[in-house]
Design an enzyme around this catalytic site. Sequence first.
Site, PDB file in Angstrom:
ATOM      1  N   GLU A 113       7.212 -52.065  27.840  1.00  0.00           N
ATOM      2  CA  GLU A 113       8.386 -51.903  26.988  1.00  0.00           C
ATOM      3  C   GLU A 113       9.616 -52.597  27.594  1.00  0.00           C
ATOM      4  OE1 GLU A 113       8.177 -47.676  26.866  1.00  0.00           O
ATOM      5  OE2 GLU A 113       6.255 -47.782  25.797  1.00  0.00           O
ATOM      6  N   GLU A 133       0.091 -44.790  25.758  1.00  0.00           N
ATOM      7  CA  GLU A 133       0.712 -43.476  25.597  1.00  0.00           C
ATOM      8  C   GLU A 133      -0.090 -42.531  24.698  1.00  0.00           C
ATOM      9  OE1 GLU A 133       4.245 -46.257  26.514  1.00  0.00           O
ATOM     10  OE2 GLU A 133       2.331 -46.370  25.444  1.00  0.00           O
TER      11      GLU A 133
END
Length: 245
Positions: A113, A133
């Site tokens: 990210e 995730e």
Amino acid sequence: MSAPQTGSLVETEFTDDIGVIRLNRPKSLNAVNTALVEQLVDAFDAVRAARAVLLTGRGRTFCAGHDLKAPPEDPATVRARLDRIQDVTRRIRSCPAPVIAVVQGHAIGAGAEFALGCDLVLAAEDAQFRFPEVGLGLSATGGLSALLPRLVGPIRAKELVMFGEPLDAAAAHRLGLVNRVLPADELLPTAMSWARRLADLPPAPLAMAKEGIDASTDRELESALSLEVRHAIRTDELSTARSDR
């Protein structure tokens, strides 16, 4: 050239007017903890006067994501921690100078990210990107929910996030997540060369070019950052409920 701070989890230095930010937890594969996030936010504040910025990591890995070995968190601090990690993306996007991610080894979860929030991404041939995730019972942060679909399209973004499978550097390049794939020994010299070229351009038009290209994405980004915090708090609540059974 300024010397990096000794003992910092994030090192910041200047080479002429190029800022270099290095994640500095190599023994932990630069995994993200609360202290690292605080220092990373501060580092981007410190390089706002730079003409170009490199973001990289010490050791063999760019960033292995959140530190899953960190001690259990006080529920009262969860929102503040999540808001702070979202501030990393805000700092990258609002930095007047172009930010180049220099990715070696793994860029996992928060590490991927961080890279996707940057303006340009250079990757070593051994680089791998991964968004694990969902499989860990977590949710994405860093504006991934806005940035990834813009880069690869919504259908492919769902595949990458839902399955969480690794994406090698060549595949990331084909999908448009990476500008160039380079041999490991050429990665940092090329990044410095790109930064030098950017630093030599007129700064105001360069900053406006960055702002203009990002404008439509960043209008959606703030909403995505807020939504991700709500999702992360919910997944934390669900995890706590499961562990209490």
